[in-house]
Design a protein around this motif. Structure first.
Motif, PDB file in Angstrom:
ATOM      1  N   SER A  17     125.557  89.070  25.131  1.00 15.71           N
ATOM      2  CA  SER A  17     124.752  88.031  24.478  1.00 15.71           C
ATOM      3  C   SER A  17     125.403  87.583  23.181  1.00 15.71           C
ATOM      4  O   SER A  17     126.136  88.351  22.540  1.00 15.71           O
ATOM      5  N   ARG A  19     124.280  84.720  19.746  1.00 19.67           N
ATOM      6  CA  ARG A  19     123.349  83.752  19.182  1.00 19.67           C
ATOM      7  C   ARG A  19     124.113  82.780  18.306  1.00 19.67           C
ATOM      8  O   ARG A  19     124.701  83.187  17.298  1.00 19.67           O
ATOM      9  N   SER A  21     124.265  79.526  15.761  1.00 24.25           N
ATOM     10  CA  SER A  21     123.445  78.857  14.753  1.00 24.25           C
ATOM     11  C   SER A  21     124.093  77.536  14.374  1.00 24.25           C
ATOM     12  O   SER A  21     125.315  77.399  14.414  1.00 24.25           O
ATOM     13  N   PHE A  68     119.813  80.884  28.640  1.00 19.01           N
ATOM     14  CA  PHE A  68     119.937  80.390  27.266  1.00 19.01           C
ATOM     15  C   PHE A  68     118.575  79.908  26.769  1.00 19.01           C
ATOM     16  O   PHE A  68     117.776  79.372  27.545  1.00 19.01           O
ATOM     17  N   THR A  69     118.356  80.051  25.463  1.00 17.01           N
ATOM     18  CA  THR A  69     117.137  79.559  24.831  1.00 17.01           C
ATOM     19  C   THR A  69     117.493  78.804  23.560  1.00 17.01           C
ATOM     20  O   THR A  69     118.161  79.345  22.676  1.00 17.01           O
ATOM     21  N   TYR A  80     119.255  76.904  16.789  1.00 20.19           N
ATOM     22  CA  TYR A  80     119.789  78.134  17.374  1.00 20.19           C
ATOM     23  C   TYR A  80     119.993  77.963  18.877  1.00 20.19           C
ATOM     24  O   TYR A  80     119.327  77.160  19.533  1.00 20.19           O
ATOM     25  N   GLN A  82     120.268  80.990  21.729  1.00 16.67           N
ATOM     26  CA  GLN A  82     120.374  82.377  22.180  1.00 16.67           C
ATOM     27  C   GLN A  82     120.949  82.363  23.587  1.00 16.67           C
ATOM     28  O   GLN A  82     120.369  81.757  24.495  1.00 16.67           O
ATOM     29  N   ASN A  84     122.159  84.684  26.705  1.00 19.13           N
ATOM     30  CA  ASN A  84     122.107  85.992  27.346  1.00 19.13           C
ATOM     31  C   ASN A  84     122.806  85.956  28.696  1.00 19.13           C
ATOM     32  O   ASN A  84     122.998  84.891  29.283  1.00 19.13           O
TER      33      ASN A  84
END
Length: 125
Positions: A17, A19, A21, A68-69, A80, A82, A84
């Motif tokens: 994962s 993240r 930004s 993905f989020t 953002y 995220q 995974n």
């Protein structure tokens, strides 16, 4: 205008994962639809995800849906992503983008007026 700077990219093994930004500065961040795109050398820029001004509506490419989020914090002027269960095919430069012309998330790169420089994501198998 808004200025965008991405961070958080790196090298990760498949299944891992990251993240990402995107820090926004300039005019009020909450005025913009924002999104993530990715690009591999020699290929067209590819839509990844986008989010509405208040974060209530999101859109994802089929290739990342469920992994993905996308989210945003309008107080901190941050976007953002995220990511995974990363796959080698997710390897690309990831760019954040913004537009004030629309009221819903957009998928086409030409619909975005402002872009960051990008951050490299490399997924090893």
């Amino acid at each position: 205008q808004v200025q965008l700077v991405e961070s958080g990219g790196g090298l990760v093994q498949a299944g891992g994962s990251l993240r990402l930004s995107c820090t926004a500065s300039g005019r009020s961040f909450s005025m913009y639809i924002v999104g993530w795109f990715r690009q591999v050398p020699g290929k067209e820029r590819e839509f990844v995800a986008a989010i509405s001004r208040n974060g209530g509506s999101t859109d994802y490419a089929d290739s990342v849906k469920g992994r993905f989020t996308i989210s945003r914090d309008n107080v901190k002027n941050m976007l953002y992503l995220q990511m995974n269960n990363l796959k080698p095919e997710d390897t690309a430069v990831y760019l954040c983008a913004a537009t004030s012309r629309y009221s819903d998330p957009r998928r086409r790169s030409y619909e975005y007026a402002y872009w960051g420089q990008g951050t490299q994501v490399t997924v090893s198998s």
